[in-house]
Design an enzyme around this catalytic site. Structure first.
Site, PDB file in Angstrom:
ATOM      1  N   SER A  14      52.091   3.666 -44.269  1.00 53.80           N
ATOM      2  CA  SER A  14      51.180   2.564 -43.974  1.00 53.80           C
ATOM      3  C   SER A  14      50.084   2.380 -45.017  1.00 53.80           C
ATOM      4  CB  SER A  14      50.532   2.764 -42.599  1.00 53.80           C
ATOM      5  OG  SER A  14      49.729   3.934 -42.581  1.00 53.80           O
ATOM      6  N   TYR A 155      47.582  23.365 -50.136  1.00 53.49           N
ATOM      7  CA  TYR A 155      48.246  22.173 -50.655  1.00 53.49           C
ATOM      8  C   TYR A 155      49.226  22.532 -51.771  1.00 53.49           C
ATOM      9  CZ  TYR A 155      48.746  17.387 -52.430  1.00 53.49           C
ATOM     10  OH  TYR A 155      49.246  16.167 -52.824  1.00 53.49           O
TER      11      TYR A 155
END
Length: 253
Positions: A14, A155
């Protein structure tokens, strides 16, 4: 059209890089389903934009790390659209902190989303693609997997594992006509990078990136389109770095 009659599934679709990929695939003629977790307004706006341009699109709300979501979604797409030709694992989060201060929950949130979410969606589409004897799996990694930053152990670990998964899966699925590749973006102008852009964006662009600009989501989408196209039919198991030269480690004059 480059992807006419193909079906693409994009996670984290999105906003940012995912949004650019969704638009690129739809413009190339693919039917595109995208996953989003929280931003209903952003998802609705993307659906409206693509539909207005004549594309076929579907928004699917869910959490990529939820164990049954990927299978349920894949089964629905197969029922409605008959096939899945392209998977882009783009959903990812950061939760930075120095390792000695990082709480276990912050580690697990990042790894579960970035790595486990990728695994679950690869698992959901692998067998349907094997039956088709064709398919493209594209994992969005990061230059941080190899060029690490302090405060990003979770990460970096998750993206390094995504790279290893990409190579291993390419070996297993290659004989069935399925390619598996990853894109490692550098410093891209997205919501995820907003905080550091506000602090050091000019310095990074002018001193650390030889091309002297930050990347745009469309720069990554162009490579994702190439990896989904016939032009990349003999390319598999690779991690393509798209960073304007950032990972070269040079300070520009």
């Amino acid at each position: 059209m480059l992807l006419k009659d193909q079906v693409a599934l994009v996670t984290g679709g999105s906003r940012g890089i995912g949004r650019a990929i969704v638009k690129a695939y739809a413009a190339a003629g693919a039917k595109v389903a995208f996953v989003y977790r929280g931003s209903q307004a952003a998802a609705d706006a993307l659906v409206e934009e693509v539909t207005a341009a004549g594309g076929t699109i579907r928004a699917c709300q869910g959490d990529v790390k939820e164990p049954t979501f990927a299978n349920t979604l894949a089964e629905q797409l197969l029922k409605d659209w008959g096939r899945i030709d392209i998977l882009v694992n783009n959903a990812g989060i950061i939760h930075d902190d120095l390792f000695v201060r990082m709480e276990p929950d912050d580690w697990f949130k990042v790894v579960h989303t970035n790595l486990d979410g990728t695994y679950l969606f690869c698992k959901a589409v692998a067998y349907p693609m094997m039956k088709q004897r064709s398919g493209r799996i594209i994992n969005i990694s990061s230059v941080a997997a190899d060029h690490v930053n302090a405060g990003q152990t979770n990460y970096a670990a998750s993206k390094g594992a995504v790279n290893a998964l990409t190579r291993s899966l390419a070996v297993e699925l290659g004989s069935r006509g399925i390619t598996v590749n990853a894109i490692a973006p550098g410093f891209i102008a997205t919501d995820m990078s907003e905080a550091i852009r506000n602090k050091a964006g000019d310095f990074i662009a002018k001193k650390l990136i030889p091309m002297r600009r930050l990347g745009e989501p469309e720069d990554i989408a162009a490579v994702a389109l190439f990896l989904a196209s016939p032009a990349s039919a003999y390319l598999t198991g690779q991690v393509l770095t798209v960073d304007g030269g950032l990972s070269l480690g040079a300070v520009t004059p």
